[in-house]
Scaffold this motif. Structure first.
Motif, short mmCIF file in Angstrom:
data_model
loop_
_atom_site.label_atom_id
_atom_site.label_comp_id
_atom_site.label_asym_id
_atom_site.label_seq_id
_atom_site.Cartn_x
_atom_site.Cartn_y
_atom_site.Cartn_z
N TYR A 10 56.35 24.66 72.78
CA TYR A 10 56.32 23.97 74.07
C TYR A 10 57.25 24.68 75.03
O TYR A 10 58.40 25.02 74.67
N GLN A 11 56.75 24.94 76.24
CA GLN A 11 57.55 25.62 77.25
C GLN A 11 57.35 24.96 78.59
O GLN A 11 56.21 24.74 79.02
N ARG A 12 58.42 24.63 79.28
CA ARG A 12 58.31 24.05 80.63
C ARG A 12 58.68 25.12 81.64
O ARG A 12 59.69 25.81 81.49
N VAL A 13 57.84 25.25 82.67
CA VAL A 13 58.10 26.24 83.72
C VAL A 13 58.23 25.51 85.06
O VAL A 13 57.81 24.35 85.19
N THR A 14 58.81 26.20 86.05
CA THR A 14 59.09 25.54 87.32
C THR A 14 58.41 26.19 88.52
O THR A 14 58.56 25.73 89.64
N ASP A 15 57.68 27.29 88.30
CA ASP A 15 56.91 27.86 89.41
C ASP A 15 55.63 28.50 88.86
O ASP A 15 55.52 28.80 87.66
N ALA A 16 54.66 28.69 89.77
CA ALA A 16 53.34 29.14 89.35
C ALA A 16 53.37 30.54 88.74
O ALA A 16 52.67 30.82 87.76
N ALA A 64 52.80 34.07 84.03
CA ALA A 64 53.44 35.06 83.15
C ALA A 64 53.54 34.54 81.72
O ALA A 64 53.35 35.29 80.76
N ALA A 65 53.82 33.24 81.59
CA ALA A 65 53.96 32.66 80.24
C ALA A 65 52.65 32.76 79.47
O ALA A 65 52.64 33.08 78.27
N LEU A 66 51.53 32.51 80.15
CA LEU A 66 50.25 32.62 79.45
C LEU A 66 49.88 34.08 79.21
O LEU A 66 49.16 34.39 78.25
N ARG A 111 46.91 36.40 87.65
CA ARG A 111 47.72 37.59 87.36
C ARG A 111 47.74 38.57 88.53
O ARG A 111 48.67 39.36 88.65
N ASN A 112 46.72 38.53 89.37
CA ASN A 112 46.67 39.43 90.53
C ASN A 112 47.01 38.71 91.83
O ASN A 112 46.67 39.19 92.91
N GLY A 154 44.69 32.74 82.10
CA GLY A 154 45.97 32.65 82.79
C GLY A 154 45.89 32.07 84.19
O GLY A 154 46.92 31.74 84.78
N ASP A 155 44.68 31.93 84.75
CA ASP A 155 44.55 31.36 86.08
C ASP A 155 45.04 29.91 86.10
O ASP A 155 44.73 29.12 85.19
N LEU A 156 45.75 29.57 87.15
CA LEU A 156 46.29 28.21 87.31
C LEU A 156 45.80 27.63 88.63
O LEU A 156 46.02 28.21 89.69
#
Length: 328
Positions: A6-12, A17-19, A181-182, A209-211
């Protein structure tokens, strides 16, 4: 259930990058569909990247007169927002027709768009399913397909898209904002979701990886005269057998413009462009509504057990258009 990190991130950017570092990871928003699929063994990510502190939870006016809805907006907040209810009533009605109040309180706009099909063969890991395991087959073609697709399906998959909200967004011609990613880009609706073809495991055109970061609604004044109608097997907490989202612009009894999308009939929220074309400039009468519905549904190819959806969709569309004509 497979153990996962489990990883929590704070920006897009950090989320993308995490994925990128863990191809088997998945984003976690409200989790109302993802967690169910993990419990069933349909999906088994090795990590969940929590994006609940990334996606905006706000709804803002745009410079062009539309609305920008953050991907983190909860479904219940979207349906209750006064501007959405006043300017895009069919969107509020579509959201309220889905799931339960408890689930709407958890589910997010971004996650709603990425719901997976509720086809029973997809959710049962003891059965083959091309969507879950490419090349394994589609037993629904010869099996239980009463509530599956009548249009746009393939021999590889006859599943339907489950989201009510997406049907309204397809009718409105919404734009989906994506971080990848781009960099950032925009994807139109319809256009986010894809027909199954020979790759039914791909529900959307999104890349790994798209969000989804936001959904933008266009400024369409006549969408104040709009409606979402859903036919389902029970009064609540059921997915659409057939649904329709309609916005109608009339003058002196003639249709100047319209937006129509159908749900519960295809692998995508189905924008009824042939029906729209048939109605523009036509008298706003039941006979013309029937002609428009027939123009759209002429391309339907129902399966042996779901042919009833064709007249059902026709009648629901005619009734909804008629209701809008009678709306003050």
């Amino acid at each position: 259930m497979r153990p996962f990190a489990y990883q929590r991130v704070t920006d897009a950017q950090a989320a993308v990058a995490a994925l990128g570092e863990r191809p088997d990871a998945m984003y976690l928003g409200g989790g109302t569909n993802l967690v169910d699929l993990m419990r069933l063994g349909v999906v088994s990510p090795d990590a969940l990247v929590d994006v609940t502190r990334v996606a905006s939870g706000t709804i803002e006016d745009t410079a062009g007169g539309g609305l920008l809805i953050g991907a983190g907006v909860r479904n219940s907040d979207l349906a209750a927002h006064p501007t959405v209810r006043r300017r895009y009533p069919m969107l509020a009605e579509a959201v309220l027709s889905g799931a339960s109040g408890q689930i709407r309180n958890m589910a997010t706009v971004g996650g709603n768009l990425l719901q997976r099909t509720r086809c029973s063969y997809f959710q049962d890991v003891s059965k083959p399913c091309n969507k879950r395991q490419p090349g394994s087959g589609c037993p629904a073609v010869e099996g239980d397909h009463r509530n599956l697709a009548i249009i746009g399906h393939s021999t590889a998959c006859v599943a339907t898209h489950p989201s009510d909200m997406a049907v309204a967004l397809a009718a409105l011609g919404a734009t989906v904002h994506v971080e990848g990613r781009n960099g950032a880009r925009q994807v139109p609706m319809p256009g986010l979701h894809r027909l199954p073809g020979d790759e039914p495991d791909r529900d959307t055109v999104l890349e790994p990886g798209d969000l989804i970061t936001a959904v933008e609604l266009p400024a369409l004044p006549f969408t104040t005269r709009s409606k979402y109608r859903k036919v389902r097997d029970r009064a609540s907490f059921a997915f659409a057998v057939v649904s329709v989202a309609v916005a109608l612009d009339m003058s002196d009894g003639v249709v100047r413009d319209c937006r129509i999308a159908l749900g519960g009939i295809a692998h995508v929220p189905w924008r009824a462009e042939l029906a729209e074309e048939a109605l523009r400039g036509a008298p706003a009468t039941a006979a013309e509504f029937a002609r428009a519905a027939d123009a759209e549904l002429a391309q339907a190819r129902p399966l042996p057990e779901n042919g009833f959806k064709v007249p059902l969709a026709r009648n629901v569309l005619i009734r909804t258009l008629t209701d809008l004509v009678e709306t003050p």
